[in-house]
Design a protein around this motif. Sequence first.
Motif, mmCIF file in Angstrom:
data_model
loop_
_atom_site.group_PDB
_atom_site.id
_atom_site.type_symbol
_atom_site.label_atom_id
_atom_site.label_comp_id
_atom_site.label_asym_id
_atom_site.label_seq_id
_atom_site.Cartn_x
_atom_site.Cartn_y
_atom_site.Cartn_z
ATOM 1 N N GLY A 144 0.765 -1.245 0.000
ATOM 2 C CA GLY A 144 0.000 0.000 0.000
ATOM 3 C C GLY A 144 0.788 1.282 0.000
ATOM 4 O O GLY A 144 1.477 1.613 -0.942
ATOM 5 N N ASP A 145 0.675 1.983 1.105
ATOM 6 C CA ASP A 145 1.256 3.318 1.203
ATOM 7 C C ASP A 145 2.766 3.303 1.376
ATOM 8 O O ASP A 145 3.399 4.359 1.276
ATOM 9 N N LEU A 146 3.341 2.152 1.634
ATOM 10 C CA LEU A 146 4.781 2.094 1.854
ATOM 11 C C LEU A 146 5.553 2.558 0.623
ATOM 12 O O LEU A 146 6.510 3.328 0.739
ATOM 13 N N ILE A 147 5.139 2.122 -0.561
ATOM 14 C CA ILE A 147 5.820 2.544 -1.790
ATOM 15 C C ILE A 147 5.624 4.039 -2.009
ATOM 16 O O ILE A 147 6.533 4.736 -2.451
ATOM 17 N N GLY A 148 4.443 4.549 -1.647
ATOM 18 C CA GLY A 148 4.165 5.974 -1.799
ATOM 19 C C GLY A 148 5.026 6.848 -0.915
ATOM 20 O O GLY A 148 5.188 8.038 -1.173
ATOM 21 N N VAL A 149 5.584 6.293 0.139
ATOM 22 C CA VAL A 149 6.476 7.036 1.031
ATOM 23 C C VAL A 149 7.930 6.687 0.741
ATOM 24 O O VAL A 149 8.811 7.529 0.861
#
Length: 128
Positions: free
Chosen positions: A31-36
């Motif tokens: 999820g958001d891990l790649i976005g960060v």
Amino acid sequence: MGERSGKILLGLVLLLVGGLVLLDLIGIDSGDLIGVLIPGVLMFYGARKILGPSGSRFWGILIFLFGFLMLIGKLNLLFTSLLAIGIIYLGYRLIRRQDAPKEAPPEWERQWARKVLQEDSLDRWEKR
């Protein structure tokens, strides 16, 4: 911290991103891990270029800001601003007064062109 350390960092990032993609394929949501992660890596790399002795400060600042805008979700603001600046510049170029018209070529250049373009014996032979 030379070229080798940059390659190692890039290799680690590629391994991590590839691993996250594989985890996503088997059902573990990253999820958001790649976005960060990606903006964070860009910001880290930009900061290293800014603070490093042999780094290019301009490119470091540019990369850092790109990662920061990506992280806060305002990357579209950057591209929209660049597009607006480009359109304004194009409009300015279209309406600005043209400089003096170009001069005609000098006489020697016109004579040379006439000689080059003049019909030679081969052209006359082809016509016959």
